[in-house]
Scaffold this motif. Structure first.
Motif, PDB file in Angstrom:
ATOM      1  N   GLY A 138      13.193  17.422  44.839  1.00  0.00           N
ATOM      2  CA  GLY A 138      14.591  17.162  45.166  1.00  0.00           C
ATOM      3  C   GLY A 138      15.242  18.307  45.926  1.00  0.00           C
ATOM      4  O   GLY A 138      14.728  19.427  45.993  1.00  0.00           O
ATOM      5  N   HIS A 194      15.877  21.778  44.084  1.00  0.00           N
ATOM      6  CA  HIS A 194      14.769  22.724  43.983  1.00  0.00           C
ATOM      7  C   HIS A 194      14.307  23.188  45.363  1.00  0.00           C
ATOM      8  O   HIS A 194      13.867  24.336  45.519  1.00  0.00           O
ATOM      9  CB  HIS A 194      13.591  22.134  43.204  1.00  0.00           C
ATOM     10  CG  HIS A 194      12.507  23.141  42.956  1.00  0.00           C
ATOM     11  ND1 HIS A 194      12.729  24.319  42.275  1.00  0.00           N
ATOM     12  CD2 HIS A 194      11.206  23.187  43.359  1.00  0.00           C
ATOM     13  CE1 HIS A 194      11.607  25.032  42.240  1.00  0.00           C
ATOM     14  NE2 HIS A 194      10.672  24.367  42.893  1.00  0.00           N
ATOM     15  N   ARG A 215       6.811  23.324  36.794  1.00  0.00           N
ATOM     16  CA  ARG A 215       6.664  21.879  36.877  1.00  0.00           C
ATOM     17  C   ARG A 215       5.615  21.429  35.886  1.00  0.00           C
ATOM     18  O   ARG A 215       4.633  22.140  35.650  1.00  0.00           O
ATOM     19  CB  ARG A 215       6.254  21.452  38.298  1.00  0.00           C
ATOM     20  CG  ARG A 215       6.400  19.953  38.556  1.00  0.00           C
ATOM     21  CD  ARG A 215       5.759  19.555  39.875  1.00  0.00           C
ATOM     22  NE  ARG A 215       4.314  19.679  39.801  1.00  0.00           N
ATOM     23  CZ  ARG A 215       3.575  20.410  40.622  1.00  0.00           C
ATOM     24  NH1 ARG A 215       4.134  21.097  41.597  1.00  0.00           N
ATOM     25  NH2 ARG A 215       2.261  20.473  40.469  1.00  0.00           N
ATOM     26  N   MET A 259      10.496  21.141  35.289  1.00  0.00           N
ATOM     27  CA  MET A 259      10.906  19.985  36.074  1.00  0.00           C
ATOM     28  C   MET A 259       9.793  18.939  36.112  1.00  0.00           C
ATOM     29  O   MET A 259       8.619  19.265  35.953  1.00  0.00           O
ATOM     30  CB  MET A 259      11.211  20.416  37.515  1.00  0.00           C
ATOM     31  CG  MET A 259      12.305  21.441  37.651  1.00  0.00           C
ATOM     32  SD  MET A 259      12.445  22.036  39.362  1.00  0.00           S
ATOM     33  CE  MET A 259      10.936  23.013  39.485  1.00  0.00           C
ATOM     34  N   GLU A 282      11.681  15.853  40.309  1.00  0.00           N
ATOM     35  CA  GLU A 282      12.747  16.862  40.356  1.00  0.00           C
ATOM     36  C   GLU A 282      12.358  18.037  41.257  1.00  0.00           C
ATOM     37  O   GLU A 282      13.204  18.585  41.970  1.00  0.00           O
ATOM     38  CB  GLU A 282      13.047  17.367  38.940  1.00  0.00           C
ATOM     39  CG  GLU A 282      13.784  16.355  38.085  1.00  0.00           C
ATOM     40  CD  GLU A 282      13.862  16.767  36.635  1.00  0.00           C
ATOM     41  OE1 GLU A 282      14.805  16.322  35.952  1.00  0.00           O
ATOM     42  OE2 GLU A 282      12.983  17.539  36.169  1.00  0.00           O
ATOM     43  N   SER A 283      11.075  18.396  41.246  1.00  0.00           N
ATOM     44  CA  SER A 283      10.656  19.538  42.068  1.00  0.00           C
ATOM     45  C   SER A 283      10.736  19.227  43.560  1.00  0.00           C
ATOM     46  O   SER A 283      10.808  20.143  44.375  1.00  0.00           O
ATOM     47  CB  SER A 283       9.232  19.976  41.692  1.00  0.00           C
ATOM     48  OG  SER A 283       8.266  19.037  42.136  1.00  0.00           O
TER      49      SER A 283
END
Length: 199
Positions: A38, A41, A6, A31, A35-36
């Protein structure tokens, strides 16, 4: 193999460093924080954190666990002493000591430096005590276990490197500053940093 990373996260460097020491090819997926968190992940890491190593079709998280796993996959590389030996026990000790005893007070001290100076100072004292334990364990040696570079140095060295990010690396005991300098000069660590910064 693939490392899930990340933006601005510090711990994934350990996994890249290990893979570079082993000469193992790998890819990096970087990410955003969003995104991490979501679902995709979280299927890799239930808390949405990094690093995560994708090894074939399986995932492993927690940087210490990943690094120990990689050492076990490549026993001939000598990054972990033989199972059942005292040096192997020391490897576990220091590999776990880094995220358990060095990092939490270091991060707490940095986070609360402005908002709660007393809490920050108390955390700093806990970190200094833990760092002193590492300094004493080195006792004139270059590395923590068996007089050779191991997974323990990856974990402890990268934890101590956080002191550079928050501005008090120069206040560490002299032998820890020398230790960090030795680790910083390792070509595999340099390559790992370049890879992680470039994605």
């Amino acid at each position: 193999m693939r490392i899930y990373h990340r933006e601005h996260a510090g711990r994934p460097i350990r996994v890249a460093w290990m893979l570079e020491e082993l000469g193992e090819p790998y890819e990096i997926t970087v990410m955003t924080r969003e995104e991490s968190k979501g679902d995709q992940h979280r299927a890799r890491h239930p808390l949405g954190r990094v690093p995560v190593l994708e090894d074939g079709d399986e995932f492993v998280f927690e940087s210490a666990a990943i690094c120990l796993h990689l050492a076990d996959l490549h026993p001939d590389a000598g990054l972990a002493p033989a199972p059942g030996t005292h040096d192997r026990a020391l490897l576990y000790q220091w590999t776990i000591f880094a995220p358990a005893e060095l990092e939490p007070p270091l991060i707490e001290s940095a986070i609360h430096a402005q908002s709660d100076p007393d809490r920050s100072a108390a955390a700093r004292r806990r970190f200094d005590e833990a760092a002193s334990a590492v300094s004493n364990a080195l006792d004139g040696g270059e590395y923590l276990v068996g007089e050779r570079f191991t997974v323990a140095d990856v974990l402890v060295g990268s934890a101590l490197a956080f002191t550079q990010r928050i501005g008090f690396a120069d206040e560490l005991p002299a032998n820890l500053r020398d230790y960090m300098a030795r680790l910083t000069e390792r070509p595999a660590r340099r390559r790992a940093l370049e890879r992680m910064m470039s994605g």
